[in-house]
Design an enzyme around this catalytic site. Structure first.
Site, PDB file in Angstrom:
ATOM      1  N   ASN A 147       0.821  -1.217   0.000  1.00  0.00           N
ATOM      2  CA  ASN A 147       0.000   0.000   0.000  1.00  0.00           C
ATOM      3  C   ASN A 147       0.859   1.272   0.000  1.00  0.00           C
ATOM      4  OD1 ASN A 147       0.891  -0.165   2.606  1.00  0.00           O
ATOM      5  ND2 ASN A 147      -1.111  -0.529   3.527  1.00  0.00           N
ATOM      6  N   ARG A 285       3.421   7.156  11.311  1.00  0.00           N
ATOM      7  CA  ARG A 285       2.883   6.651  12.575  1.00  0.00           C
ATOM      8  C   ARG A 285       2.676   7.822  13.522  1.00  0.00           C
ATOM      9  NH1 ARG A 285       1.435   3.003  10.114  1.00  0.00           N
ATOM     10  NH2 ARG A 285       1.953   0.809  10.330  1.00  0.00           N
ATOM     11  N   GLN A 314      -4.269   3.319  18.558  1.00  0.00           N
ATOM     12  CA  GLN A 314      -5.383   3.178  17.628  1.00  0.00           C
ATOM     13  C   GLN A 314      -6.289   2.065  18.081  1.00  0.00           C
ATOM     14  OE1 GLN A 314      -3.327   4.955  13.570  1.00  0.00           O
ATOM     15  NE2 GLN A 314      -4.007   2.875  13.550  1.00  0.00           N
ATOM     16  N   HIS A 333      -7.243   5.894  10.320  1.00  0.00           N
ATOM     17  CA  HIS A 333      -6.123   5.301   9.576  1.00  0.00           C
ATOM     18  C   HIS A 333      -6.659   4.570   8.335  1.00  0.00           C
ATOM     19  CE1 HIS A 333      -2.073   2.956  10.093  1.00  0.00           C
ATOM     20  NE2 HIS A 333      -2.272   3.361   8.859  1.00  0.00           N
TER      21      HIS A 333
HETATM   22  P1  NDP Z   1      10.216   1.670   3.423  1.00  0.00           P
HETATM   23  O1  NDP Z   1      10.855   0.616   4.260  1.00  0.00           O
HETATM   24  O2  NDP Z   1      10.282   1.558   1.948  1.00  0.00           O
HETATM   25  O3  NDP Z   1      10.802   3.108   3.787  1.00  0.00           O
HETATM   26  C1  NDP Z   1      11.113   3.501   5.053  1.00  0.00           C
HETATM   27  C2  NDP Z   1      12.244   4.492   4.958  1.00  0.00           C
HETATM   28  O4  NDP Z   1      12.430   5.081   6.229  1.00  0.00           O
HETATM   29  C3  NDP Z   1      13.555   3.870   4.546  1.00  0.00           C
HETATM   30  O5  NDP Z   1      14.096   4.588   3.457  1.00  0.00           O
HETATM   31  C4  NDP Z   1      14.388   4.025   5.811  1.00  0.00           C
HETATM   32  O6  NDP Z   1      15.741   4.239   5.579  1.00  0.00           O
HETATM   33  C5  NDP Z   1      13.824   5.279   6.386  1.00  0.00           C
HETATM   34  N1  NDP Z   1      14.164   5.502   7.782  1.00  0.00           N
HETATM   35  C6  NDP Z   1      14.124   4.640   8.822  1.00  0.00           C
HETATM   36  N2  NDP Z   1      14.513   5.249   9.943  1.00  0.00           N
HETATM   37  C7  NDP Z   1      14.813   6.521   9.620  1.00  0.00           C
HETATM   38  C8  NDP Z   1      15.289   7.637  10.353  1.00  0.00           C
HETATM   39  N3  NDP Z   1      15.558   7.540  11.662  1.00  0.00           N
HETATM   40  N4  NDP Z   1      15.490   8.812   9.697  1.00  0.00           N
HETATM   41  C9  NDP Z   1      15.246   8.903   8.364  1.00  0.00           C
HETATM   42  N5  NDP Z   1      14.806   7.862   7.619  1.00  0.00           N
HETATM   43  C10 NDP Z   1      14.591   6.694   8.240  1.00  0.00           C
HETATM   44  O7  NDP Z   1       8.706   1.727   3.903  1.00  0.00           O
HETATM   45  P2  NDP Z   1       7.442   2.470   3.246  1.00  0.00           P
HETATM   46  O8  NDP Z   1       7.922   3.723   2.624  1.00  0.00           O
HETATM   47  O9  NDP Z   1       6.651   1.530   2.438  1.00  0.00           O
HETATM   48  O10 NDP Z   1       6.611   2.777   4.579  1.00  0.00           O
HETATM   49  C11 NDP Z   1       7.119   3.669   5.563  1.00  0.00           C
HETATM   50  C12 NDP Z   1       6.218   3.682   6.773  1.00  0.00           C
HETATM   51  O11 NDP Z   1       4.968   4.235   6.427  1.00  0.00           O
HETATM   52  C13 NDP Z   1       5.866   2.288   7.334  1.00  0.00           C
HETATM   53  O12 NDP Z   1       6.867   1.788   8.175  1.00  0.00           O
HETATM   54  C14 NDP Z   1       4.586   2.571   8.067  1.00  0.00           C
HETATM   55  O13 NDP Z   1       4.864   2.997   9.379  1.00  0.00           O
HETATM   56  C15 NDP Z   1       3.967   3.719   7.282  1.00  0.00           C
HETATM   57  N6  NDP Z   1       2.834   3.264   6.486  1.00  0.00           N
HETATM   58  C16 NDP Z   1       1.595   3.835   6.710  1.00  0.00           C
HETATM   59  C17 NDP Z   1       0.491   3.405   6.036  1.00  0.00           C
HETATM   60  C18 NDP Z   1      -0.852   4.054   6.234  1.00  0.00           C
HETATM   61  O14 NDP Z   1      -1.870   3.465   5.877  1.00  0.00           O
HETATM   62  N7  NDP Z   1      -0.915   5.250   6.780  1.00  0.00           N
HETATM   63  C19 NDP Z   1       0.561   2.294   5.081  1.00  0.00           C
HETATM   64  C20 NDP Z   1       1.909   1.834   4.827  1.00  0.00           C
HETATM   65  C21 NDP Z   1       2.980   2.276   5.549  1.00  0.00           C
HETATM   66  P3  NDP Z   1      16.747   3.144   4.976  1.00  0.00           P
HETATM   67  O15 NDP Z   1      15.928   1.980   4.496  1.00  0.00           O
HETATM   68  O16 NDP Z   1      17.400   3.925   3.897  1.00  0.00           O
HETATM   69  O17 NDP Z   1      17.595   2.768   6.093  1.00  0.00           O
END
Ligand code: NDP
Length: 404
Positions: A147, A285, A314, A333
């Site tokens: 998603n 989140r 939630q 959400h």
């Molecule tokens: P990804 O794993 O593709 O992306 C997460 C990114 O966050 C990665 O690039 C990671 O860095 C980066 N990251 C982690 N920690 C840090 C930090 N401390 N500072 C900066 N960057 C950081 O996941 P998605 O993009 O698919 O999803 C991200 C989040 O969105 C999910 O974990 C979830 O919490 C939320 N989400 C919400 C939804 C909703 O319905 N509202 C649905 C889907 C997701 P790197 O990998 O480069 O280390």
């Protein structure tokens, strides 16, 4: 034979739908990076159906029961003596969605003596105490990418809604008004603004790509830098720290997972470094933001608007201050639970179950915790620890609803 416990959100108040607004949804085989969408051997639902609520059962019942497994589905997940707590002791697999999370705390994991697999039917496994799962050797998996594009579309919608003051203007129409000045006194163009994402993973990067045609200046910060080619194509400015990013942005979108490093990242201090009148859109989140700091910043005018769909816990209690703070565009959400997304995460959940029952490896990109350590997407994006503290407050929603 396994007992599978699925914790899903309630059906619509007027009952499970008998018909839908559209007859079909587009068929998508691959995500933008080439990863294939879920590949279960079969599905027992029509894409476009409501699958995430109790009666939808993620389309799993036929498949599980045919193989001799037991499926228990409930929405009763919080407070003393919830059905989740009652069913846990002999459950082998727990499935829940971030929209209606089964908070798998260390206490619950300790009670669930037979638990081997926790599946997030969606993305973001922060509702599980990952440290406790690692300590017990429980596998945690999510349906990576299912998603991410859904959420990126929602982000663009929310940014425009805040900056252009859409929701209050819609409100004037509903109230029978034609109050143009009231509508536009907080309405701006996005063109020329500086927009930054905290994390440029699957969602963050997709949001940047979708924002590019608005002729804005794009910024990002992340633990790992994007390829130079992508930075050039989108004209991105990389910031090594979140502080450096927020100082120059008019709009900040938060797209990092919740883990110990990101919990309460947006507190009074960080928000105080933002330009006065900035906007925050948080679909990552709720707990990445300090709840009360957001309220204070909206009240003082430090923030011009805040929108998102993620809360903590939630569901949030009826008196959660984000329901009533000024200039917000919050929804429950929902961004990752469109009917389009549900078809993918239900199929992905089945794919994970099929691998597990066949004793085959679960796709690496779906793994968060495996064999006692962070694995797959978990090893890349999360840090070890627990982000579930305070989740017992979700029981307040039940109490507050009961009063109505
Ligand atoms: P990804 O794993 O593709 O992306 C997460 C990114 O966050 C990665 O690039 C990671 O860095 C980066 N990251 C982690 N920690 C840090 C930090 N401390 N500072 C900066 N960057 C950081 O996941 P998605 O993009 O698919 O999803 C991200 C989040 O969105 C999910 O974990 C979830 O919490 C939320 N989400 C919400 C939804 C909703 O319905 N509202 C649905 C889907 C997701 P790197 O990998 O480069 O280390």
């Amino acid at each position: 034979m396994a007992k599978v416990l699925a914790v899903l959100y309630d059906d619509p108040v007027d009952g499970y739908p008998k018909k839908y607004a559209r007859d079909d949804i587009p068929k998508i085989d691959h995500y933008p990076d080439g990863q294939t969408t879920p590949t279960p051997s079969a599905i027992d639902f029509k894409p476009g159906q409501l699958l995430g609520s109790v009666s939808g059962e993620l389309g799993l019942r036929k498949f599980l029961e045919k193989a001799g497994h037991t499926l228990v589905v409930t929405s009763d997940k919080d407070g003393k003596d919830s059905r989740l707590d009652r069913e846990l002791p002999d459950a082998e697999i727990v499935i829940s969605q971030p929209f209606w999370p089964a908070y798998m705390t260390a206490e619950r994991i300790a009670k669930a003596k037979k638990l081997k697999l926790i599946i997030t039917a969606g993305i973001g496994s922060d509702h599980t105490d990952l440290q406790a799962a690692m300590d017990r050797g429980i596998t945690v998996a999510e349906v990576t990418y299912c998603n991410s594009i859904s959420v990126s579309e929602h982000i663009v919608m929310m940014i425009l809604a805040l900056v252009r003051n859409y929701i209050p203007s819609y409100g004037w129409v509903i109230r029978g008004g034609w109050n143009i000045a009231d509508c536009v006194e907080r309405s701006y163009d996005l063109e020329g603004m500086n927009i930054g994402t905290v994390a440029a993973g699957r969602i963050g990067l997709a949001a940047l790509r979708r924002l590019k045609p608005f002729d804005v200046k794009l910024h990002y910060t992340d633990k790992h830098r994007l390829p130079e080619k992508v930075e050039k194509e989108l004209g991105l400015t990389f910031h090594p720290t979140v502080e450096s990013l927020v100082k120059v942005c008019d709009v900040v979108t938060i797209n990092a997972p919740l883990h110990p490093e990101t919990e309460h990242m947006f507190n009074d201090k960080l928000i105080g470094m933002m330009k006065r009148g900035s906007y925050i859109v948080n679909t990552a989140r709720g707990k990445i933001c300090d709840r009360d700091a957001i309220v204070r910043a909206l009240e003082s005018g430090q923030l011009a608007g805040y929108a998102g769909d993620v809360w903590f816990p939630q569901p949030p209690a009826k008196d959660h201050p984000w329901r009533s703070m000024p200039h917000h565009g919050m929804t429950p959400h929902i961004s990752g639970s469109s009917l389009s997304a549900q078809a993918r995460y239900a199929a992905g959940t089945r794919e994970i179950l099929e691998s597990y029952f066949a004793g085959k490896p679960i796709r690496t990109e779906y793994l968060v915790v495996d064999k006692g350590k962070l694995a797959g997407v978990g090893a890349h994006s999360y840090t070890a620890g627990d982000a579930t503290k305070g989740s017992e407050e979700a029981a307040k929603f039940k109490k507050s609803t009961a009063k109505v």
